[in-house]
Write an enzyme that holds these catalytic residues in place. Structure first.
Site, PDB file in Angstrom:
ATOM      1  N   ALA A  55      90.191  25.042  34.383  1.00  0.00           N
ATOM      2  CA  ALA A  55      90.599  24.600  33.047  1.00  0.00           C
ATOM      3  C   ALA A  55      91.793  23.642  33.171  1.00  0.00           C
ATOM      4  CB  ALA A  55      90.910  25.820  32.185  1.00  0.00           C
ATOM      5  N   ALA A  76      89.637  32.478  37.425  1.00  0.00           N
ATOM      6  CA  ALA A  76      88.778  32.162  36.279  1.00  0.00           C
ATOM      7  C   ALA A  76      89.289  30.966  35.500  1.00  0.00           C
ATOM      8  CB  ALA A  76      88.653  33.376  35.364  1.00  0.00           C
ATOM      9  N   ASP A  88      83.715  28.021  25.163  1.00  0.00           N
ATOM     10  CA  ASP A  88      84.686  28.686  26.020  1.00  0.00           C
ATOM     11  C   ASP A  88      85.902  29.185  25.238  1.00  0.00           C
ATOM     12  OD1 ASP A  88      83.154  28.291  28.285  1.00  0.00           O
ATOM     13  OD2 ASP A  88      84.125  26.413  28.812  1.00  0.00           O
TER      14      ASP A  88
END
Length: 254
Positions: free
Chosen positions: A155, A151, A41
């Site tokens: 995270a 998106a 990622d």
């Protein structure tokens, strides 16, 4: 369809790149229709930031040769052209962070995942929050605060107990990091068109840094964050395991 190939510096990614080159012809990024990225990622995020420098950013099809690979497709060396042709596309707009420093300077950086403000010393930060020109919180006492895109919501935002945002939601997550006062505030969901400003209180005594993905600005006094609708990035995923499906699954993970 013309493909370009980028690989991280890891041995695993390099070996995968050699396997792909043995069976496919690749062109430079500037001549490609789609960029294939091999890594994790973090490497894909790096590639997307590099794409921001282009007038016409290329769609990216990532294959996991890293660790977590949340934003990556599974790696297979065969049927690459067919997979790319059948891939599901997801478009995103990056955040634009404009930070003013205690020295009076102003700098801007894009962020694909999140913009975060973090205390620089052992003392908590004191940060005022302004949304669309209206003060919504006079003073948040905390380790920090962040704004995440859909998106990027899985995270750092998720680690800070922020909400997971569906990709089609056109929302931003405003999430505190270890809030002390108000203790029970858990953040807010904001429309994607929102302009978010952070005002650092007692900046000399309680210095704060601002980070746009991996770009850090030290000793900030004011930070403005908004989606940059003039820039569109495109990620491509195998239709059987697309990013929106992964995000949905994360909401039910134990």
């Amino acid at each position: 369809m013309k493909l370009a190939l980028l690989a991280s510096e890891s041995h695993v990614a390099g070996a995968a790149a050699e396997r792909l080159r043995a069976g496919h012809k690749f062109v430079p990024v500037r001549d490609a229709d789609v960029v294939v990225a091999l890594g994790g990622d973090g490497f894909l995020l790096h590639c997307l930031h590099e794409a921001l420098q282009l007038k016409d950013p290329k769609p990216m099809f990532g294959m996991n040769r890293g660790t977590v690979g949340f934003l990556m497709n599974d790696f297979r060396s065969h049927d690459l052209l067919a997979r790319v042709a059948a891939a599901k596309q997801f478009t995103l707009n990056p955040l634009l962070m404009t930070a003013t420093t205690a020295a009076g300077g102003s700098v801007s950086f894009p962020a694909i995942n999140e913009v975060s403000l973090l205390r620089e010393t052992r003392q908590t930060a004191k940060i005022g929050i302004v949304i669309d020109g209206k003060t919504r919180m006079e003073e948040l006492i905390c380790d920090g605060v962040l704004v995440a895109t859909p998106a990027g919501s899985t995270a750092y935002n998720l680690s800070a107990n922020g909400p997971i945002l569906p990709l089609e939601s056109d929302l931003l997550a405003l999430t505190p990091i270890s809030p002390f006062r108000p203790r029970r505030w858990r953040g807010a969901l904001l429309p994607g068109a929102s302009v978010i400003e952070f005002v650092v209180r007692e900046a000399d005594k309680r210095p704060v840094s601002a980070v746009a993905d991996q770009m850090e600005v030290r000793d900030v006094t004011h930070v403005r964050v908004a989606l940059d609708r003039t820039i569109t990035l495109t990620l491509m995923f195998d239709p059987e395991y697309a990013l929106d499906d992964r995000i949905s699954l994360e909401q039910f993970a134990s």
